[in-house]
Scaffold this active site. Structure first.
Site, short mmCIF file in Angstrom:
data_model
loop_
_atom_site.label_atom_id
_atom_site.label_comp_id
_atom_site.label_asym_id
_atom_site.label_seq_id
_atom_site.Cartn_x
_atom_site.Cartn_y
_atom_site.Cartn_z
CD GLU A 1 -5.52 0.67 2.46
OE1 GLU A 1 -6.17 0.40 1.36
OE2 GLU A 1 -5.28 -0.60 3.41
NE ARG B 1 -3.79 -2.59 0.37
CZ ARG B 1 -3.31 -3.77 -0.23
NH1 ARG B 1 -2.14 -3.74 -1.03
NH2 ARG B 1 -4.12 -4.80 -0.37
CB SER C 1 -9.16 -1.55 4.13
OG SER C 1 -9.90 -2.87 3.62
#
Length: 344
Positions: free
Chosen positions: A340, A169, A244
């Protein structure tokens, strides 16, 4: 070209947070983008380090306050194909193309490689920034290059896979080059015949079995992924969320073994000297799954997702809720979660 002032961003972020931008504009070409970046309103305001903020689908961002600068909505559109050989094709999409729409375009052409990334929210242009991934696949697996605009020189450059420095990520665009470039288009190398079918991650195999599929196509995998995501994740058009909210943490193996002594059922995915632990499991074990405080909640089906439950949550409420989760997991497991979502 119109530059709006004090423009509401409520419909431009999937959390549905009601904040405003001091200036807002939409661009549909590189020339328009360069033109607006030459505008004095694109420069940092006096006594402020606020650089222009680029929005794609607004799906990976949390506004905690009004944006005291220029927000640019990138609406660059277009998809092109270049046949490489019998088995490979180069497919290039402009930054403003919807990601899921682009994946479906490729699947309709029987181009393989992106099927496990079906139904991920957002636009193509933001996909390399955080190396989006799901169900055993990441952008870096098929990514070839992207064209970017240098925000200082307004010159177009090419970034290949290596230059993007992809991580979990992560990419160069979230680290050392953050705020220096805007992505204009992205090119992927996909398969035309000999597709690599990935069904071993998550619930894909059981979903295929439930459908009576034993020899899945890339289209079958995509449908399975869509079914799984729709069964677990809330639709941001109905309940504000950014998917998420936290990354799955990777901890040193020695630290993991110590924690595992106390929690032997902890799911884990070893990777060299590190062990990845599902953030959703950690959050759920701390009692957050389905828990609501004020306008904000952890989703009842997936603890990893924070939702604007009432539709009236402020960005600060959502941020504070996430901070409580981080503190809770740190106290119980000694593992610190990382957001995130980009917090503005």
């Amino acid at each position: 070209m119109i530059i709006h002032e004090n423009f509401s961003l409520k419909n431009h972020n999937t959390f549905g947070v009601d904040v405003s931008a001091k200036y807002f504009a939409e661009v549909s070409s590189v020339d328009e983008l360069a033109e607006i970046l030459r505008n004095p309103k694109a420069q940092p305001l006096k006594n402020s380090a606020t650089q222009p903020l680029f929005l794609g689908g607004g799906s990976n961002i949390l506004f905690t306050e009004n944006f005291d600068g220029l927000v640019i909505q990138l609406n660059l559109k277009g998809i092109s194909e270049e046949i490489i050989d019998e088995n490979e094709v180069l497919v290039t999409a402009k930054a403003g193309e919807n990601w899921h729409g682009f994946v479906q375009f490729c699947l309709n052409k029987n181009y393989g490689g992106l099927e496990n990334l079906s139904l991920i929210p957002g636009n193509v242009g933001t996909s390399p920034m955080q190396n989006i991934g799901a169900y055993g696949t990441e952008i870096k697996d098929t990514f070839v290059s992207c064209k970017v605009l240098d925000l200082e020189t307004l010159e177009v450059e090419d970034f290949n896979n290596k230059k993007c420095n992809f991580g979990y990520r992560e990419s160069v665009f979230k680290k050392e080059k953050k705020g220096k470039y805007v992505i204009l288009e992205v090119a992927f190398k996909l398969t035309r015949k000999n597709h690599l079918i990935k069904t071993e991650y998550g619930a894909i195999q059981s979903e295929l079995q439930n459908s009576g599929i034993t020899n899945p196509t890339i289209q079958d995998v995509s449908k399975a992924v869509i079914n799984i995501r729709q069964s677990k994740l809330p639709d941001p058009k109905i309940t504000g969320n950014a998917g998420s909210f936290f990354k799955n943490p990777s901890v040193p193996i020695n630290q993991f073994l110590e924690v595992q002594k106390k929690y032997p059922k902890m799911p884990n995915y070893p990777n060299g000297d590190l062990v990845k632990v599902p953030a959703g499991w950690l959050i759920e074990q701390c009692g957050w799954k389905g828990k609501q405080i004020g306008n904000v909640a952890s989703h009842e089906l997936q603890a990893l997702v924070i939702v604007n439950k009432t539709g009236n949550a402020s960005g600060k409420e959502i941020f504070d809720f996430s901070a409580m989760i981080i503190d809770s997991v740190k106290e119980k497991f000694g593992i610190e979660l990382e957001r995130e979502v980009n917090v503005i």
